[in-house]
Scaffold this motif. Structure first.
Motif, PDB file in Angstrom:
ATOM      1  N   SER A  71       0.854  -1.181   0.000  1.00 28.14           N
ATOM      2  CA  SER A  71       0.000   0.000   0.000  1.00 28.14           C
ATOM      3  C   SER A  71       0.896   1.238   0.000  1.00 28.14           C
ATOM      4  O   SER A  71       2.108   1.126   0.179  1.00 28.14           O
ATOM      5  CB  SER A  71      -0.928   0.019   1.218  1.00 28.14           C
ATOM      6  OG  SER A  71      -0.178   0.055   2.412  1.00 28.14           O
ATOM      7  N   HIS A  72       0.285   2.385  -0.222  1.00 28.93           N
ATOM      8  CA  HIS A  72       1.093   3.596  -0.160  1.00 28.93           C
ATOM      9  C   HIS A  72       0.248   4.764   0.311  1.00 28.93           C
ATOM     10  O   HIS A  72      -0.976   4.763   0.175  1.00 28.93           O
ATOM     11  CB  HIS A  72       1.726   3.903  -1.516  1.00 28.93           C
ATOM     12  CG  HIS A  72       0.797   4.508  -2.530  1.00 28.93           C
ATOM     13  ND1 HIS A  72      -0.164   3.771  -3.208  1.00 28.93           N
ATOM     14  CD2 HIS A  72       0.659   5.778  -2.958  1.00 28.93           C
ATOM     15  CE1 HIS A  72      -0.829   4.568  -4.008  1.00 28.93           C
ATOM     16  NE2 HIS A  72      -0.353   5.793  -3.883  1.00 28.93           N
ATOM     17  N   ASP A  73       0.897   5.723   0.894  1.00 30.21           N
ATOM     18  CA  ASP A  73       0.276   6.954   1.355  1.00 30.21           C
ATOM     19  C   ASP A  73       0.876   8.074   0.508  1.00 30.21           C
ATOM     20  O   ASP A  73       2.025   8.466   0.725  1.00 30.21           O
ATOM     21  CB  ASP A  73       0.560   7.162   2.844  1.00 30.21           C
ATOM     22  CG  ASP A  73      -0.170   8.366   3.419  1.00 30.21           C
ATOM     23  OD1 ASP A  73      -0.348   9.373   2.702  1.00 30.21           O
ATOM     24  OD2 ASP A  73      -0.541   8.305   4.595  1.00 30.21           O
ATOM     25  N   LYS A  76       2.017  11.280   2.381  1.00 24.98           N
ATOM     26  CA  LYS A  76       3.244  11.163   3.177  1.00 24.98           C
ATOM     27  C   LYS A  76       4.423  10.635   2.351  1.00 24.98           C
ATOM     28  O   LYS A  76       5.544  10.589   2.850  1.00 24.98           O
ATOM     29  CB  LYS A  76       3.009  10.246   4.372  1.00 24.98           C
ATOM     30  CG  LYS A  76       1.989  10.779   5.367  1.00 24.98           C
ATOM     31  CD  LYS A  76       1.816   9.823   6.541  1.00 24.98           C
ATOM     32  CE  LYS A  76       0.824  10.367   7.546  1.00 24.98           C
ATOM     33  NZ  LYS A  76       0.633   9.431   8.694  1.00 24.98           N
TER      34      LYS A  76
END
Length: 125
Positions: A71-73, A76
């Motif tokens: 997953s990734h943000d 951020k």
């Protein structure tokens, strides 16, 4: 300057879980192909999973299906790898990597331009 910095590794018992983090600096990952690789002692570096942050498309290695989640943000600029039901054979140095482009075509390590220094995962039985 370090472009990718992994953290979150450690020593865990089989059956446990870990979440690895990869902080990306110097460029925006919002439209990149990012991935995780691992390398155990005496073995070649192998791809675990890659993801196109633009489309959300993912590509998991067979060994990672069902227990690994990338997953990734975007806000951020962090990429994560969640590993559940850890097994001793998951023990390895885990590396975060990123391509210069948006598309995840193929899964060769040589296709990734940026690499972190790795975070160690050790799983005991």
């Amino acid at each position: 300057a370090q472009v990718l910095l992994e953290s979150g590794g450690g020593s865990v018992q089989a059956g446990g879980s870990l979440t690895l983090s990869c902080i990306v600096s110097a460029y925006d990952i919002s439209r990149k192909c990012v991935g995780w690789f691992r390398q155990a002692p005496g073995k070649e570096r192998e791809g675990v999973v890659q993801k196109s942050t633009a489309s959300g498309a993912t590509n998991y290695a067979d060994s990672a299906l069902g227990r690994f989640t990338i997953s990734h943000d975007a806000a951020k600029n962090i990429v994560y790898l969640r590993i559940n039901s850890l097994k001793p054979e998951d023990s390895a140095m885990y590396f975060c990597a990123a391509r210069t482009g948006s598309f995840c075509v193929g899964f060769e390590a040589g296709s990734f331009a940026y690499w972190g220094q790795g975070t160690q995962v050790s799983v005991s039985s």
